[in-house]
Design an enzyme around this catalytic site. Structure first.
Site: not given
Length: 278
Positions: A204, A256
């Site tokens: 991610s 992230h």
């Protein structure tokens, strides 16, 4: 396979297919529902020529050369207007280059091994460097991105990696996608480790780097044809914020954020050197 265009007139599309066949270039038509038909180029090495011919065809689809090609092939054409849906594998390969596919395959193999009882061993071998000496095991700076811990986790990440990474690799090449992967994996991993330690994994952080990269290229260099829809950008940013404000969500939030920022920086750098990207 390369997806050229979607049309709502199959007979018009067949005229283009016949003309390209007269030039020994194979194009197939496949239904996409709601009266739409996609044209797929079977050999990617003919993409430049096919796209140029398609632009000419769209400008004047009734030109005599297209009608002539259809007449010439009418006697030998078989299975006219019988459409075959491509296999899932063909659809995946059509949008992805070798690096996109290699990362997807490796993530899947690691996930299967984890589910078959080797979870601890796989994690120990691939996690971000956490103890003295591991920082020199250079693969660890990147291999943590190959670890996933649930079906939802890997499905979400691989879908976005395929969608965004595939676009970048097809347009800018495998080396560019590999560069983004390496830089964002290392930086997102370092940021997450600094905040919470080495107990994390997943693609991610890299996915957010792809979002940031395409965001900046679409804004600063739209002529490259690499853009990201505003709703997609909005969704990913909202999801990023939710990860920080919902303390019970087991999400590597710093990874992230670090990934997004690294992608933004890489995108801004490349947007200022557009000529070298082509």
């Amino acid at each position: 396979m390369v997806r050229l265009i979607t049309l709502n007139n199959p007979r018009m599309a067949q005229a283009f297919i016949d003309y390209m066949a007269s030039r020994q270039i194979d194009v197939q038509m496949m239904p996409e529902g709601e009266g739409q038909f996609a044209l797929w180029l079977l050999q990617s090495e003919h993409q430049i020529e096919a796209e140029a011919e398609l632009n000419q065809f769209l400008a004047n689809p009734n030109a005599s050369k297209y009608q002539a090609a259809s007449w010439e092939l009418a006697e030998t054409r078989r299975n006219a207007f019988k459409y075959h849906s491509p296999s899932m594998l063909a659809m995946v390969k059509a949008k992805a280059g070798p690096i996109t596919l290699a990362i997807m395959f490796t993530c899947l193999v690691m996930f299967v091994l984890q589910q078959l009882g080797s979870g601890r061993g796989v994690f120990d071998a691939l996690h971000f460097p956490a103890i003295d000496g591991q920082q020199w095991q250079l693969w660890r700076w990147f291999s943590h991105a190959l670890l996933h811990f649930s079906v939802m986790h890997i499905a979400f990440n691989l879908l976005w990696w395929w969608q965004l990474g595939g676009d970048i690799e097809q347009r800018l090449g495998s080396s560019k996608l590999m560069q983004i992967f390496a830089v964002s994996a290392a930086l997102s991993g370092a940021g997450q480790y600094w905040v919470e330690g080495a107990n994390f994994g997943g693609l991610s952080g890299v996915v957010y780097a792809l979002v940031g990269y395409l965001w900046m290229l679409g804004y600063k260099a739209p002529q490259l044809g690499l853009t990201l829809a505003k709703p997609v950008i909005g969704f990913m940013l909202v999801w990023l914020v939710l990860g920080f404000v919902q303390p019970f969500m087991a999400i590597a939030n710093t990874a992230h954020l670090a990934g997004l920022l690294s992608g933004v920086v890489l995108g801004l750098v490349d947007a200022n050197r557009v000529d070298k990207l082509r």
